[in-house]
Design a protein around this motif. Structure first.
Motif, PDB file in Angstrom:
ATOM      1  N   LYS A   1     -10.748   7.893  -1.110  1.00  0.00           N
ATOM      2  CA  LYS A   1      -9.607   8.683  -1.585  1.00  0.00           C
ATOM      3  C   LYS A   1      -8.398   8.384  -0.696  1.00  0.00           C
ATOM      4  N   TYR A   2      -7.254   8.124  -1.335  1.00  0.00           N
ATOM      5  CA  TYR A   2      -6.110   7.677  -0.566  1.00  0.00           C
ATOM      6  C   TYR A   2      -5.645   8.706   0.457  1.00  0.00           C
ATOM      7  N   GLU A   3      -5.849   9.984   0.248  1.00  0.00           N
ATOM      8  CA  GLU A   3      -5.397  11.014   1.191  1.00  0.00           C
ATOM      9  C   GLU A   3      -6.019  10.820   2.573  1.00  0.00           C
TER      10      GLU A   3
ATOM     11  N   ALA B   1      -8.338   0.673  -2.155  1.00  0.00           N
ATOM     12  CA  ALA B   1      -9.008   1.956  -1.930  1.00  0.00           C
ATOM     13  C   ALA B   1      -9.822   2.391  -3.149  1.00  0.00           C
ATOM     14  N   ASP B   2      -9.247   2.231  -4.338  1.00  0.00           N
ATOM     15  CA  ASP B   2      -9.967   2.657  -5.546  1.00  0.00           C
ATOM     16  C   ASP B   2     -11.295   1.916  -5.658  1.00  0.00           C
TER      17      ASP B   2
ATOM     18  N   SER C   1       0.860  -1.181   0.000  1.00  0.00           N
ATOM     19  CA  SER C   1       0.000   0.000   0.000  1.00  0.00           C
ATOM     20  C   SER C   1       0.893   1.226   0.000  1.00  0.00           C
ATOM     21  N   LYS C   2       0.428   2.318  -0.579  1.00  0.00           N
ATOM     22  CA  LYS C   2       1.249   3.533  -0.624  1.00  0.00           C
ATOM     23  C   LYS C   2       1.702   3.886   0.789  1.00  0.00           C
TER      24      LYS C   2
ATOM     25  N   TYR D   1       6.142   2.425  -0.861  1.00  0.00           N
ATOM     26  CA  TYR D   1       5.059   1.515  -0.493  1.00  0.00           C
ATOM     27  C   TYR D   1       5.342   0.875   0.857  1.00  0.00           C
TER      28      TYR D   1
ATOM     29  N   LYS E   1      -6.588  -0.240   2.305  1.00  0.00           N
ATOM     30  CA  LYS E   1      -5.660   0.663   1.613  1.00  0.00           C
ATOM     31  C   LYS E   1      -5.318   0.138   0.217  1.00  0.00           C
TER      32      LYS E   1
END
Ligand SMILES: [Ca+2]
Ligand SMILES: [Ca+2]
Ligand SMILES: [Ca+2]
Ligand SMILES: [Ca+2]
Ligand SMILES: [Ca+2]
Ligand SMILES: [Ca+2]
Ligand SMILES: [Ca+2]
Ligand SMILES: [Ca+2]
Ligand SMILES: [Ca+2]
Ligand SMILES: [Ca+2]
Ligand SMILES: [Ca+2]
Ligand SMILES: [Ca+2]
Lengths: 202, 202, 202, 202, 202, 202
Positions: free
Chosen positions: C75-77, C69-70, B38-39, B82, C66
């Motif tokens: 939203k990843y933020e 998420a998409d 994950s990011k 990541y 995570k």
């Protein structure tokens, strides 16, 4: 490995791999100290089911190297720009004690300089911050294991000379011993000027 | 799961999922090593009720991959950008030991490259920082469990070949064994060039 | 609470509150998994007198979310800009095990999306990183507790179907069961498209 | 203090000091939850010889307040710009359990808003992230101790109403009980609109 | 020191050194609370073989001082720009309990203000975040030890007055007692307006 | 080292190496305190299988030095720009207690100033933050060991003078004793104005 406790020396072109000597309840054995660098921020990771004293040896080796970086021709930025991982197989076996000190020192200097480790060499000895190599125990068992594993040369503390002299000559025939008091002398004996094949530019 | 200890192989299109072999007091079983990215900032999370030695395997696998990123065609930024999570179901069962090493290695490389894992394959073997695959124990029980679960091919350390040769031929009929000494060879056998469906661009 | 071990289902307009099923030495009970977001830097806090395995479930749920998420339209933020706190009342009772996995997953997705949780629904099942729902134990006791608490629908692993089939029909009359193998299917069943009243804009 | 276990209510102009009720092996007692803010980076310190469950109550209270900052008229920057210290005298006595939850909640909101705490008030009840007040144990002993200490009003969970009804009327004569289900209602009852004398501007 | 458990009061020009009173299994003794500042980032170090409750006293003292910095005429930058080290000799003796609270408070304020500590003064009392001084135990033994060590004045909690009144008059002849309820009053009694010789400019 | 517990004094040109005295169940011995600096951010590492009290001595020594940097002619930037590693061989032997305090202090000042340590000198004594040297135990055994190891001069706390006077004169013939009460006096006796050969410029 399980059900087969005795390792053989491995000719090894990989930097950072050095042969140590271990004393266990079932006799002596050789072991490998492995170290590896990866891009990072200077973190130190230690694995291999090690006790605290053996982990301390790794930190002593690293700090000694940092304090003598110039003498060892290591650029100081390397310590800041790479993570260092030290591993001692085999993970299923708990290991402890200070006797892998000089083996760890040699492994780390090999990783940081990419210099090749002398073939058929093993070693055992405690390290200090002031640069001295101290005596360790279990010498007889360790030496027999080294011979059995195909080792030809062994580095020991000068203080362990008397332990070798107590071993019957026939048991140690064909082995060459290097007795040292200074940690710098371990490195002079163990590390070739030549770099490993495909040495990384750090 | 509870009351039903034996798992089946799962055809799996998901990256980072690799079948390992476990030895328990009630016999062998297969297990899944799962990894996911994950990011983030390069953190490593390990779950699955694992003991210290098994957690160490994960760190060894990761450091080995970092040090050989070029060879494995992984861009180094991936490690910095990541977070990596490694999980071993089933959480209720404590697990330990170094034998999942090559399974973890394969799982991580699959996650970092998004390459597909070969179907019907399982593996067991300890990893080292110098790239060698070491023997592990409980081979007979693990192999029987693999067959029962529908596995067709198994990767083992060359040092475990003798353990297979001691098993009655009828028990291992239909299984193909790959004996390896190098960790890179595990990856060549286990990972397809093909990426998983819907592979992420890292 | 003390002296009164059996909880009732609570109609609840609050996001992030999901009903799970617990198995204890004195029988089954329902429990609530609660999660909440506060502005922060992505830290995870877990409370409720939980053992390590149950804490691991929370981390698996978060990492899975995570990585998807998409697909979950998050939203990843949000992960970077909010701290996540997961709590399981009642604090005086120690709790452990992997069976709250899907309940935690649902709670977190509800918090991150502000979607409403289906009414009169409970669930129990272990989660994995590869997206599978695994079987858990204590099914009979959990189901009886759910009915007693006013639950109408229950989500379980497909692997637990046989456990339900072993329960006398009269005990489960009026309960609707959803058997799943995929974690994504849990979310499809449990979370309404509709957001909670006064949903926060994250 | 040593040799004298029973405390008295203290009229107190200091923000963040709230009277709770404790149950111990030698009977009930009142206790003070104290909180204080100092310029910092949002760190939380908890002292008073507290067990893990009681420490968790403090974290739940803080996260709940952060998530409802607007409603409570607390500017979010306060959480980032001040450290919070929560202390429960007397340090020689180990304390644990979730029952100080609403007392901690009230203490923290008083510190963050500088609002005065109602005089002669004590409280006991577990908190949750979803805003509910849960029942706690030892009610009879706690109530007797409260009366002995000079308390006039007590906040309890609605679920504890039955415990009060079981106490002989003469023992609780002169005490006013507030039964609540919502944490927000605790704050409405316990905190005055008026700020403490010399209130800090946060 | 070893074989000689009873200390003497030391006239001391050093800031941050305050005399406390300890109760041990072999009777009372005086002890010294020492604190020192060094340039840094506001870290707190606590040494002296202290248990958790005694370490908590140090943190309470520090937070109280931070929250009342204006009143104590301490510039807030001092907390951010200096590290604080608190030590309690003698390292071989484990120490615990809350009774050194006011001694620590006084030591810290002396270090932060460089104000001189009154001569021939000792103290014992628990501190709180709300500014109250609580009673402590072992008063008789502590007072006898103080007298033996050359102490002339003692600060105690008002709540400990009765413990003094129970001691035979002849044992406490020549000692002056200060009974306090407020922590600020301890500082008024214990700290001179005068700074120590060679006071540092913080 | 193993099988040979008694060390000899080492003439030593290395900075940061100071001879202490240890008391063990098998009698007294000398030990070496080693310290070393490496470029870094002011981290402190302590190795040598030390217990908590002995580790605390190291932190006390360091903080004392920081607070008296001017007096000791050490530039404050050195503390921020170098990591400090303190080691006490031999790693296999657990060590604890406060008696190495003055030895550590001297070792650190030698490292930070690169001043040479007086030859044939050993010392034992506890340190404090206020600059006093406290008495320690095991004096007789320590002194005999020092003499046996070739030590000529010994620094002790003034409080230990009586322990020396109890030893038969013939046992301590040829030894010179320095009794101190102030830590600064230890440094005046132990450290030469002269720097070590090849002193580093910090
Ligand atoms: Ca071996
Ligand atoms: Ca070795
Ligand atoms: Ca299984
Ligand atoms: Ca495996
Ligand atoms: Ca319950
Ligand atoms: Ca559940
Ligand atoms: Ca009390
Ligand atoms: Ca309470
Ligand atoms: Ca004493
Ligand atoms: Ca005291
Ligand atoms: Ca020795
Ligand atoms: Ca010493």
């Amino acid at each position: 490995g399980p059900g087969r406790n005795k390792d053989k020396y491995e000719t090894n072109e990989v930097p950072g791999v050095v042969t140590g000597l271990a004393w266990t309840r079932v006799g002596g054995d050789i072991l490998f100290i492995e170290s590896i660098l990866s891009k990072g921020k200077g973190n130190l990771t230690i694995t291999g089911n090690l006790g605290n004293v053996m982990k301390e040896s790794a930190r002593i080796a690293l700090e000694y190297i940092k304090a003598h970086a110039d003498e060892l021709q290591i650029k100081y930025e390397v310590f800041d720009n790479y993570n260092l991982h030290i591993h001692v197989p085999e993970g299923a076996t708990p290991k402890d004690g200070p006797s892998a000190g000089i083996t760890m020192l040699t492994s780390l200097v090999s990783s940081f300089t990419q210099r090749k480790v002398k073939a058929n060499l093993a070693m055992t000895g405690e390290i200090t911050l002031r640069g001295k190599v101290l005596a360790v125990g279990g010498i007889k068992e360790k030496i027999l294991a080294a011979k059995r594993a195909g080792i030809k040369e062994i580095i020991l503390s000068e203080e362990n000379r008397k332990d070798i002299e107590e071993i019957k000559a026939e048991y140690i025939k064909g082995l060459k011993f290097h007795y040292v008091t200074e940690m710098m002398d371990v490195l002079k004996i163990a590390l070739l000027k030549q770099k490993v094949k495909g040495a990384r530019v750090l």
